[in-house]
Motif scaffolding. Sequence first.
Motif, short mmCIF file in Angstrom:
data_model
loop_
_atom_site.label_atom_id
_atom_site.label_comp_id
_atom_site.label_asym_id
_atom_site.label_seq_id
_atom_site.Cartn_x
_atom_site.Cartn_y
_atom_site.Cartn_z
N GLU A 1 -12.77 15.37 1.83
CA GLU A 1 -13.18 14.03 1.41
C GLU A 1 -12.51 13.65 0.11
N ASP A 2 -12.43 14.58 -0.84
CA ASP A 2 -11.75 14.30 -2.10
C ASP A 2 -10.27 14.03 -1.87
N LEU A 3 -9.66 14.76 -0.92
CA LEU A 3 -8.25 14.54 -0.60
C LEU A 3 -8.03 13.12 -0.13
N LEU A 4 -8.89 12.66 0.80
CA LEU A 4 -8.74 11.31 1.33
C LEU A 4 -8.97 10.26 0.25
N THR A 5 -10.02 10.45 -0.55
CA THR A 5 -10.37 9.47 -1.56
C THR A 5 -9.32 9.41 -2.66
N THR A 6 -8.80 10.59 -3.06
CA THR A 6 -7.85 10.65 -4.17
C THR A 6 -6.44 10.31 -3.74
N ASN A 7 -6.01 10.84 -2.61
CA ASN A 7 -4.62 10.74 -2.23
C ASN A 7 -4.33 9.65 -1.19
N THR A 8 -5.32 9.26 -0.42
CA THR A 8 -5.13 8.18 0.55
C THR A 8 -6.32 7.22 0.46
N PRO A 9 -6.45 6.52 -0.66
CA PRO A 9 -7.62 5.65 -0.82
C PRO A 9 -7.67 4.53 0.21
N GLY A 10 -6.53 4.14 0.76
CA GLY A 10 -6.54 3.11 1.78
C GLY A 10 -7.27 3.52 3.04
N LEU A 11 -7.32 4.82 3.32
CA LEU A 11 -8.11 5.30 4.45
C LEU A 11 -9.60 5.29 4.11
N GLY B 1 0.79 -1.23 0.00
CA GLY B 1 0.00 0.00 0.00
C GLY B 1 0.82 1.27 0.00
N GLN B 2 1.99 1.23 -0.66
CA GLN B 2 2.82 2.43 -0.72
C GLN B 2 2.21 3.47 -1.67
N LEU B 3 2.39 4.73 -1.33
CA LEU B 3 1.98 5.82 -2.21
C LEU B 3 3.22 6.54 -2.72
N VAL C 1 5.55 9.10 -0.55
CA VAL C 1 5.30 8.92 0.89
C VAL C 1 6.20 7.80 1.39
N PRO C 2 7.29 8.13 2.07
CA PRO C 2 8.19 7.09 2.56
C PRO C 2 7.72 6.50 3.88
N VAL C 3 8.13 5.28 4.16
CA VAL C 3 8.01 4.62 5.47
C VAL C 3 6.57 4.29 5.83
N PHE C 4 5.65 5.26 5.65
CA PHE C 4 4.26 5.07 6.04
C PHE C 4 3.50 4.38 4.90
N ASN C 5 3.12 3.14 5.13
CA ASN C 5 2.48 2.35 4.09
C ASN C 5 1.02 2.05 4.45
N GLY C 6 0.38 1.23 3.62
CA GLY C 6 -1.01 0.87 3.86
C GLY C 6 -1.98 1.98 3.50
N LEU C 7 -1.57 2.87 2.59
CA LEU C 7 -2.42 4.01 2.21
C LEU C 7 -3.00 3.88 0.82
N GLY C 8 -2.53 2.91 0.05
CA GLY C 8 -3.04 2.72 -1.30
C GLY C 8 -4.35 1.97 -1.31
N PRO C 9 -4.98 1.83 -2.49
CA PRO C 9 -6.24 1.09 -2.59
C PRO C 9 -6.08 -0.31 -2.02
N ILE C 10 -7.02 -0.74 -1.19
CA ILE C 10 -6.83 -1.99 -0.47
C ILE C 10 -6.90 -3.20 -1.40
N ASP C 11 -7.69 -3.15 -2.45
CA ASP C 11 -7.71 -4.28 -3.38
C ASP C 11 -6.35 -4.46 -4.04
N LYS C 12 -5.65 -3.35 -4.33
CA LYS C 12 -4.32 -3.44 -4.90
C LYS C 12 -3.33 -3.96 -3.85
N SER C 13 -3.51 -3.56 -2.61
CA SER C 13 -2.65 -4.06 -1.53
C SER C 13 -2.81 -5.57 -1.38
N ALA C 14 -4.03 -6.06 -1.52
CA ALA C 14 -4.27 -7.51 -1.44
C ALA C 14 -3.53 -8.23 -2.56
#
Length: 296
Positions: free
Chosen positions: A188-198, A97-99, A102-115
Motif C-alpha cells: 500500500e505504501d508503494l502504491l501511495t508513494t510511488n504511483t499516487p495516480g493509482l 501524470g509522468q513519474l 518511468v518512460p512511456v507509461f503516464n497517468g501515474l502521478g497525483p491526479i490533482d497535479k495531472s489536472a
Amino acid sequence: MLPWTRAPRTPRARRTLVALLLAVTALVAAPTATANAATTQAASSRGWNDYSCRPSAAHPRPVVLVHGTFGNSIDNWLVLAPYLVNRGYCVFSLDYGQLPGVPVFNGLGPIDKSAGQLAVFVDKVLDATGAPKADLVGHSQGGMMPNYYLKFLGGADKVNALVGIAPDNHGTTLLGLTRLLPYFPGIEDLLTTNTPGLADQIAGSAFITKLNAGGDTVPGVRYTVIATKYDEVVTPYRTQYLDGPNVRNVLLQDLCPVDLSEHVAIGTIDRIAFHEVANSLDPAHATPTTCASAVG
C-alpha cells in the motif's frame, strides 16, 4: 489508509493482483527515458497535434484527448484521433501524470497535479486555435481527471463538453482485488508513494471524496459517459455514470448488444463507441449509433 477491508479468495483474483503488483514494481524500477518529442512528431504526422489547424464553422471547437492510466498521448488514440481528424476536427492530445524514471507509461502521478497539466495544455490549444472553448474526450482516468479541472481549476469557463469513455468517475474497486493489499505488507505504501495516480482512483480515496463532494457536475458543461458492461477495471460499471443536468449516460450494449468490448477496447479501437463520441461532440447532427457504426 485506503478503504481496503476484505479480500476475495479466488485463485484468479490472486493471480491478477500479483500481475498488477509486478507491473507496478516494474514500472517503478524502469529506466529514465524521454519520449514526448517523438510522440508529438508521430501525432503530427497522423494529422493531430497540428497547431496550425483552425476550427471550422462546422466544428468550431478543438478536441483535446486525455489518455488513461498507463497510457500516453499517442498509443491511446491511434484510432480515435484519425477518426475525428477525418471528420474535420482539430484534434490534440497531451501526456500527463509522468513519474521520474518511468518512460512511456503516464497517468501515474497525483491526479490533482495531472489536472493542472491539463489546464496548461488546454490554454495552449485555445491560444493556438483562437477558439474560446474546447471539447474534452478522455478514456478511463482521462475521462474522470478533467472533472477536477472543471470543478477546481477554472476549466468550466474553457470547456464546452466532456466525453468520458469508461471513466472512473466515482473510483473503482478493481473487482475487489485491491482489498488484498493489506495482506502484502508495504505494498500500500508503494502504491501511495510511488504511483499516487493509482491510489487516487480507489473508491473512497481522499481524492475521489473531494472530487465528488457537492455533486458530479458543474453548470455550463455538457457531459457524456460511454460505458461497457464488460468493464473489468472500473467496477461496478454503473459507478461510471454521472448524475446532474446536461448529462447523458450511455451503455455500449444498449447501442449494439453484441459488442463485447471491455475497458481497454472501448477506448482504443471500438468504432461503435467512437461514433457515439462524434455524436456527443456534435449533437445537432447526431445519427443513430448501431452495430453498423463499426464500419462507418
